[in-house]
Design an enzyme around this catalytic site. Structure first.
Site, PDB file in Angstrom:
ATOM      1  N   PHE A   1       0.812  -1.224   0.000  1.00 54.42           N
ATOM      2  CA  PHE A   1       0.000   0.000   0.000  1.00 54.42           C
ATOM      3  C   PHE A   1       0.843   1.271   0.000  1.00 54.42           C
ATOM      4  CE2 PHE A   1       0.906  -0.129   4.561  1.00 54.42           C
ATOM      5  CZ  PHE A   1       1.086   1.225   4.836  1.00 54.42           C
TER       6      PHE A   1
ATOM      7  N   LYS B   1      -1.271  -7.263  -9.269  1.00 60.18           N
ATOM      8  CA  LYS B   1      -2.250  -7.363  -8.170  1.00 60.18           C
ATOM      9  C   LYS B   1      -1.824  -6.296  -7.163  1.00 60.18           C
ATOM     10  CE  LYS B   1      -3.080  -8.539  -4.427  1.00 60.18           C
ATOM     11  NZ  LYS B   1      -3.403  -7.529  -3.392  1.00 60.18           N
TER      12      LYS B   1
ATOM     13  N   SER C   1       5.448  -6.924   3.293  1.00 61.11           N
ATOM     14  CA  SER C   1       5.984  -7.197   4.628  1.00 61.11           C
ATOM     15  C   SER C   1       6.812  -8.487   4.662  1.00 61.11           C
ATOM     16  CB  SER C   1       4.816  -7.311   5.605  1.00 61.11           C
ATOM     17  OG  SER C   1       3.981  -8.369   5.184  1.00 61.11           O
TER      18      SER C   1
ATOM     19  N   CYS D   1       9.665   1.845   3.382  1.00 61.42           N
ATOM     20  CA  CYS D   1      10.572   0.730   3.698  1.00 61.42           C
ATOM     21  C   CYS D   1      11.987   1.231   3.894  1.00 61.42           C
ATOM     22  CB  CYS D   1      10.538  -0.293   2.578  1.00 61.42           C
ATOM     23  SG  CYS D   1      11.237   0.354   1.069  1.00 61.42           S
TER      24      CYS D   1
ATOM     25  N   GLU E   1       9.528  -4.036  12.791  1.00 58.57           N
ATOM     26  CA  GLU E   1       9.307  -2.876  11.926  1.00 58.57           C
ATOM     27  C   GLU E   1       8.014  -2.211  12.408  1.00 58.57           C
ATOM     28  OE1 GLU E   1       8.012  -3.640   7.862  1.00 58.57           O
ATOM     29  OE2 GLU E   1       9.278  -2.007   7.167  1.00 58.57           O
TER      30      GLU E   1
HETATM   31  P1  NAD Z   1       1.660  -6.659   2.974  1.00 63.75           P
HETATM   32  O1  NAD Z   1       2.708  -7.705   3.012  1.00 63.75           O
HETATM   33  O2  NAD Z   1       0.581  -6.711   3.989  1.00 63.75           O
HETATM   34  O3  NAD Z   1       0.911  -6.665   1.548  1.00 63.75           O
HETATM   35  C1  NAD Z   1       1.632  -6.613   0.349  1.00 63.75           C
HETATM   36  C2  NAD Z   1       0.835  -7.300  -0.748  1.00 63.75           C
HETATM   37  O4  NAD Z   1       0.677  -8.685  -0.429  1.00 63.75           O
HETATM   38  C3  NAD Z   1      -0.576  -6.738  -0.939  1.00 63.75           C
HETATM   39  O5  NAD Z   1      -0.863  -6.688  -2.320  1.00 63.75           O
HETATM   40  C4  NAD Z   1      -1.459  -7.752  -0.225  1.00 63.75           C
HETATM   41  O6  NAD Z   1      -2.738  -7.861  -0.785  1.00 63.75           O
HETATM   42  C5  NAD Z   1      -0.696  -9.059  -0.409  1.00 63.75           C
HETATM   43  N1  NAD Z   1      -0.888  -9.971   0.718  1.00 63.75           N
HETATM   44  C6  NAD Z   1      -1.184  -9.659   2.010  1.00 63.75           C
HETATM   45  N2  NAD Z   1      -1.248 -10.767   2.763  1.00 63.75           N
HETATM   46  C7  NAD Z   1      -0.998 -11.813   1.939  1.00 63.75           C
HETATM   47  C8  NAD Z   1      -0.894 -13.216   2.132  1.00 63.75           C
HETATM   48  N3  NAD Z   1      -1.085 -13.758   3.327  1.00 63.75           N
HETATM   49  N4  NAD Z   1      -0.594 -13.984   1.078  1.00 63.75           N
HETATM   50  C9  NAD Z   1      -0.393 -13.452  -0.140  1.00 63.75           C
HETATM   51  N5  NAD Z   1      -0.462 -12.115  -0.379  1.00 63.75           N
HETATM   52  C10 NAD Z   1      -0.756 -11.306   0.644  1.00 63.75           C
HETATM   53  O7  NAD Z   1       2.423  -5.256   2.999  1.00 63.75           O
HETATM   54  P2  NAD Z   1       1.810  -3.783   3.128  1.00 63.75           P
HETATM   55  O8  NAD Z   1       1.343  -3.588   4.519  1.00 63.75           O
HETATM   56  O9  NAD Z   1       0.903  -3.513   2.003  1.00 63.75           O
HETATM   57  O10 NAD Z   1       3.132  -2.911   2.880  1.00 63.75           O
HETATM   58  C11 NAD Z   1       4.023  -2.530   3.901  1.00 63.75           C
HETATM   59  C12 NAD Z   1       5.238  -3.433   3.939  1.00 63.75           C
HETATM   60  O11 NAD Z   1       5.908  -3.395   2.696  1.00 63.75           O
HETATM   61  C13 NAD Z   1       6.268  -2.981   4.966  1.00 63.75           C
HETATM   62  O12 NAD Z   1       6.750  -4.113   5.653  1.00 63.75           O
HETATM   63  C14 NAD Z   1       7.356  -2.347   4.118  1.00 63.75           C
HETATM   64  O13 NAD Z   1       8.653  -2.359   4.704  1.00 63.75           O
HETATM   65  C15 NAD Z   1       7.309  -3.214   2.908  1.00 63.75           C
HETATM   66  N6  NAD Z   1       7.914  -2.547   1.773  1.00 63.75           N
HETATM   67  C16 NAD Z   1       9.128  -2.993   1.358  1.00 63.75           C
HETATM   68  C17 NAD Z   1       9.779  -2.362   0.309  1.00 63.75           C
HETATM   69  C18 NAD Z   1      11.127  -2.823  -0.163  1.00 63.75           C
HETATM   70  O14 NAD Z   1      11.531  -2.418  -1.227  1.00 63.75           O
HETATM   71  N7  NAD Z   1      11.831  -3.662   0.573  1.00 63.75           N
HETATM   72  C19 NAD Z   1       9.167  -1.276  -0.323  1.00 63.75           C
HETATM   73  C20 NAD Z   1       7.903  -0.850   0.122  1.00 63.75           C
HETATM   74  C21 NAD Z   1       7.283  -1.513   1.173  1.00 63.75           C
END
Ligand code: NAD
Length: 498
Positions: free
Chosen positions: A149, A173, A226, A281, A381
């Site tokens: 997000f 997605k 995440s 991130c 985090e």
């Molecule tokens: P999230 O992991 O909750 O969701 C990310 C994506 O995965 C979404 O599209 C979501 O629908 C999907 N998803 C959620 N749960 C799932 C599951 N159980 N199985 C399969 N898919 C699933 O992350 P978020 O809260 O949207 O984003 C924040 C996180 O992203 C933070 O931890 C941040 O550090 C990380 N992030 C990392 C980077 C990087 O480059 N390393 C960049 C931006 C964000």
């Protein structure tokens, strides 16, 4: 109420699902749209249409593919502020921050427009008599991307322009929490002349992601999100024999040496810790003060007291709300745990309010000192506007602390010593290092290179590494004869046989 469409086979269509996910404005918690959890038939259609489109798209000359990216870049620039406004409303980001999110994505599209030079292979002539070898890189097929997000413009744009410019087709997605920005990006991609089926957009959560992770048609999966989900994606995708790059969570440190410019340090720390409500991130969440630099903590507190959250169009606000009430509860409970575990809570952002917006997910700037490695606020985090201060006696100890962290996304050192900076960048086990720069996100001609628990995979996002990720190398060895060369080659061959 706006129902967010799917984008299947080049058409924006309404989903037939009965399962809808609310999209809210985090500054008000008002529902602004509903995103569908795509049905199995809709997921199948996305995959089949991407596979169909690949057959023709891979034959489109590279310069024509590049021209789609050039037109797309121009359209994104033209609609820059309008996209940023959509983005602000569904993420709560300030307008300036939202514009940055869009702009960093546009830079990747510019890079993708250089695809021909990025796809050049290698040649060695005369590897044996009359024999030459060259390598080409060719697209993989259907690729998929699952995005978080917190950067709904930049991160989808890390993925599909690079993959598609390389000749692949792509299924995106996006996060179900802010799908409106990616949909606007998709409309403009179509307007830029992308043929039908080259990009598909589906919505949903785990169930839809699982289809992408298991369907044999999909050759590669890019994920950003995440840590637990990132690990799951990497393990499941690779078990299903796919190429996977999985960018995960982080805990980024900034080391402050006593010889650093104090004002620069204070400005950098405030912006890098609470900017975007700490939902980056690459946010700095741990400040490691070395030696006498720890005497600056009271001034840091003073500087953080001056910033406040607010609405996207409030020019006096430094950052917006966190994404959801659930995220706010989680951050507030981590603040409580930090206090209970003995850290000094110098600034407490819990219970923060913003005039006129009583229902937003607000958290004020939060500052801890005396944080230790056993505390949850160090190990987890937080993803909120919370900065943890630690103290170390010298640079050696600061490096050792950071190298023990399971994360390795970004790190920074502030110093006026070239020797200290060199030692730090050489010895630190983190993929992106800033020297007097708090958030060292590389421009797209480099790659975004997180390490350790912040990244699972081999090839990173954008830059040359993305081109390697989205392509396969083919090595061709060929022999052609002139009549003289034939005679000579045959003579040599018979000599060798003797
Ligand atoms: P999230 O992991 O909750 O969701 C990310 C994506 O995965 C979404 O599209 C979501 O629908 C999907 N998803 C959620 N749960 C799932 C599951 N159980 N199985 C399969 N898919 C699933 O992350 P978020 O809260 O949207 O984003 C924040 C996180 O992203 C933070 O931890 C941040 O550090 C990380 N992030 C990392 C980077 C990087 O480059 N390393 C960049 C931006 C964000």
């Amino acid at each position: 109420m706006k129902n967010v469409p799917l984008y299947l086979a080049g058409e924006f269509v309404q989903s037939q699902t009965s399962d809808w996910i609310d999209v809210t404005n985090p500054a008000t918690n008002e529902v602004i749209a509903r995103a569908p959890a795509a049905t199995d038939a809709e997921m199948r259609k996305a995959i089949e249409s991407a596979a169909d489109a690949f057959r023709t798209w891979k034959e489109v000359p590279v310069s024509e593919r590049a021209r789609v990216m050039l037109r797309y870049q121009a359209l994104l620039k033209e609609h820059h502020d309008e996209i940023a406004e959509i983005l602000s409303q569904e993420t709560g980001k300030t307008f300036d921050d939202a514009k940055g999110d869009v702009w960093r994505g546009i830079e990747v599209v510019e890079h993708a427009a250089n695809v021909a030079s990025l796809m050049m292979g290698e040649t060695v002539g005369n590897v044996a008599r009359s024999v030459d070898t060259h390598s080409w890189i060719q697209p993989l097929g259907v690729c998929a991307g699952i995005t978080p997000f917190n950067f709904p413009a930049m991160i989808p744009l890390w993925m599909f322009p690079m993959a598609i410019a390389c000749g692949n087709t792509f299924i995106l997605k996006p996060s179900e929490q802010d799908p409106l920005t990616p949909m606007r990006l998709t409309e403009l991609f179509e307007e830029a002349g992308a043929p039908k089926g080259v990009l598909q957009v589906v919505h949903g959560g785990k169930e839809q992601v699982d289809v992408l992770l298991t369907d044999p048609v999909i050759k590669a999966v890019s994920f950003v999100g995440s840590v637990p989900v990132g690990r799951y994606i990497y393990e499941t995708g690779t078990r299903n024999m796919k190429r996977v790059q999985s960018f995960a969570g982080a805990k980024n440190h900034m080391v402050i040496m006593p010889d650093a410019d104090k004002q620069q340090v204070l400005n950098a720390l405030v912006g890098a810790s609470v900017g975007a409500a700490g939902q980056r991130c690459m946010a700095i969440s741990v400040a490691v003060f070395v030696g006498e630099a720890q005497s600056w903590i009271p001034e840091l507190k003073e500087a953080m007291t001056k910033v406040r959250p607010g609405a996207w169009n409030d020019s006096g606000a430094s950052y917006g709300p966190v994404i959801s009430p659930k995220a706010r509860e989680r951050v507030e409970s981590l603040i409580a745990t930090g206090e209970a575990q003995g850290a000094n809570l110098l600034l407490d952002g819990r219970g923060c309010t913003v005039d006129g917006l009583p229902d937003g997910n607000w958290i004020g700037p939060t500052l801890f000192s005396g944080v230790t490695t056993e505390m949850n606020i160090y190990n987890e985090e937080i993803f909120g506007p919370v900065l943890a201060c630690m103290e170390e006696a010298n640079l050696e100890d600061a490096i050792s602390l950071i190298n023990k962290s399971p994360y390795g996304n970004g790190v920074s050192i502030f110093t006026s010593s070239g020797g200290a900076a060199r030692k730090f960048q050489h010895e630190i086990e983190v993929g992106q290092v800033g020297v007097n720069i708090p958030i060292p996100v590389p421009l797209p001609f480099f790659s975004f290179t997180g390490w350790k628990g912040s990244f699972y995979g081999d090839q990173h996002a954008y830059g040359k590494q993305a081109v390697r990720f989205y392509t396969e190398t083919k090595t061709v060895t060929s022999r052609w004869f002139s009549s003289e060369a034939t005679a000579e080659a045959e003579a040599n061959f018979s000599i060798q046989l003797r």
